[in-house]
Write a protein that holds these residues in place. Structure first.
Motif: not given
Length: 133
Positions: A93-117
């Motif tokens: 959604t942020m990408t579509v709206l033109g907002y810049a990436d944020h490291a916190a989003i990648s970090g939280i997504a990484g935690l989600g992937h770790i929990m999946l694993a």
């Protein structure tokens, strides 16, 4: 077993909603680039709906839910998948709206992937322990 059918159905509904959201939201915003929203539909259907339909078949044959780590698998996997899907939604959604990436989003997504694993680790522990030789 009904719980597995229900969770699979919830992921099916979410997957379809995410597909419509991607199509309509990008069209509404005249967005033609790449976005994380494009993979939400398939991630939800495969990692949610189809995965739990497979678990349902395995439960019928091997009574996975009687294993001591089944609840750990179920909770960890669902939380991990939920966090991962939420971050796909936010980032896309942020990408579509033109907002810049944020490291916190990648970090939280990484935690989600770790929990999946970890959830998958519990799943294979349960599966291995439930199969009678």
């Amino acid at each position: 077993m009904k719980k597995l059918v229900r969770v699979s159905m919830v992921y099916m509904i979410l997957g379809l909603v995410f597909g419509v959201y991607y199509r309509e939201f990008t069209k509404l915003n005249n967005f033609t680039g790449n976005t994380q929203l494009s993979v939400m539909h398939t991630h939800t259907l495969i990692l949610g709906m189809f995965f739990f339909l497979i678990v349902l078949l395995l439960e019928k044959n091997f009574q996975l839910s009687t294993h001591k780590n089944y609840k750990k698998f179920y909770i960890t996997y669902n939380i991990g998948l939920g966090v991962t899907l939420l971050m796909l939604l936010v980032h896309g959604t942020m990408t579509v709206l033109g907002y810049a990436d944020h490291a916190a989003i990648s970090g939280i997504a990484g935690l989600g992937h770790i929990m999946l694993a970890v959830g998958l680790g519990y799943f294979f522990n349960v599966l291995h322990g439930s199969i009678k030789e």
